[in-house]
Design an enzyme around this catalytic site. Sequence first.
Site, PDB file in Angstrom:
ATOM      1  N   HIS A 292      -2.461   7.334  11.057  1.00 34.16           N
ATOM      2  CA  HIS A 292      -2.215   6.343  10.004  1.00 34.16           C
ATOM      3  C   HIS A 292      -2.957   5.049  10.275  1.00 34.16           C
ATOM      4  O   HIS A 292      -3.562   4.858  11.336  1.00 34.16           O
ATOM      5  CB  HIS A 292      -0.709   6.082   9.862  1.00 34.16           C
ATOM      6  CG  HIS A 292      -0.037   5.627  11.137  1.00 34.16           C
ATOM      7  ND1 HIS A 292      -0.155   4.349  11.628  1.00 34.16           N
ATOM      8  CD2 HIS A 292       0.768   6.289  12.008  1.00 34.16           C
ATOM      9  CE1 HIS A 292       0.547   4.232  12.741  1.00 34.16           C
ATOM     10  NE2 HIS A 292       1.112   5.395  13.006  1.00 34.16           N
ATOM     11  N   CYS A 308       1.613   8.269  18.026  1.00 31.78           N
ATOM     12  CA  CYS A 308       0.772   8.387  16.832  1.00 31.78           C
ATOM     13  C   CYS A 308      -0.638   7.869  17.101  1.00 31.78           C
ATOM     14  O   CYS A 308      -0.883   7.142  18.063  1.00 31.78           O
ATOM     15  CB  CYS A 308       1.392   7.618  15.671  1.00 31.78           C
ATOM     16  SG  CYS A 308       2.847   8.435  14.960  1.00 31.78           S
TER      17      CYS A 308
END
Length: 333
Positions: A292, A308
């Site tokens: 992201h 992440c």
Amino acid sequence: SPVAPPAAPRTVSPVAPPAAPRTVSPVAPPAAPRTVSPAAPRPAPPVAWPLASPPRPGPAPRPAVLVAHVRTGAWRTGVVAVSALVGLIVAAAVWTLVHGGGNGAARFVGLPGPAAGRFTPAALVTAARVPRGVSITAHVHAHQVVVYRHPDGRGRPRIVRALRQDGKPLALIALVRRTRPGWLEIELPVRPNLSFGWIRSRHVSLHSDPFRVEVALGAHHISVWERRRLIASQPIGVGLAVSPTPAGRYYLTDLLRPPDPHGLYGPYAFGLSAYSNVLTTFAGGDGQIGLHGTDDPSGLGHGVSHGCIRVSNATIIRLAKLLPIGTPVLIRR
């Protein structure tokens, strides 16, 4: 009277020249007392750093730490600074929004992602050549599929269900590994990481995908390829030492649009088929790894996350327009 003989001449000694005057040196004044300054402290011996070069100066020490215990003996107890605790709290609030919790109207929106090319099961099973650099994805017709351990249906089956967003199921897509007549071996978006199994080919449609993503954790770098052509190369943020990004071959499972494009996740967030090996649960979720954007570009090029992969917002906007769901993601250490 006889004359007296003349007297002998008188010898006169030459007069010595006068002595030179004696020069007397003036008496030197007494020397001032010598002041001894204290000895300067000796420099400390050099520190033998365990690395080739000393570490860069870091931030000031934190007043307190959070000790995070993990599930298995393979992972040791880690220490996370207070800033990590703040990050957990913020991420927990965001996770609640992602999964529909709370009374706020802001929600993540599930997106279908760019379309992938169609590929016929007959062409795949009959060993038609798949172009180099192209992967095959299986789009399940329903929101769940029965998975077997062997291509003849032997063994206890399991049911894999589609992810849900805001109460609605997303498309269930898997990456194909190999085939048998009437069967497909697929990579599964479940725990444990790198799971795979066999499904019946009649339950899916097949699609071709020319893209792939390569992540180098040690170099903090991402590369995106379209077949053999490099189309993106950027620095990234990855997991901290106590919550590392898992290595392996995974794929994109879903695409979400956060309610705030300038927030923690940036304008878009991909979900991966990978899960954290440390955080078995995270703020009510199951520890799924994401790719992201970010609201803090200074973290790119460093270990900053709970697992992440963070990219710049400009990069995630571009990837959201390019990469179909099912695109393989190879994560190397």
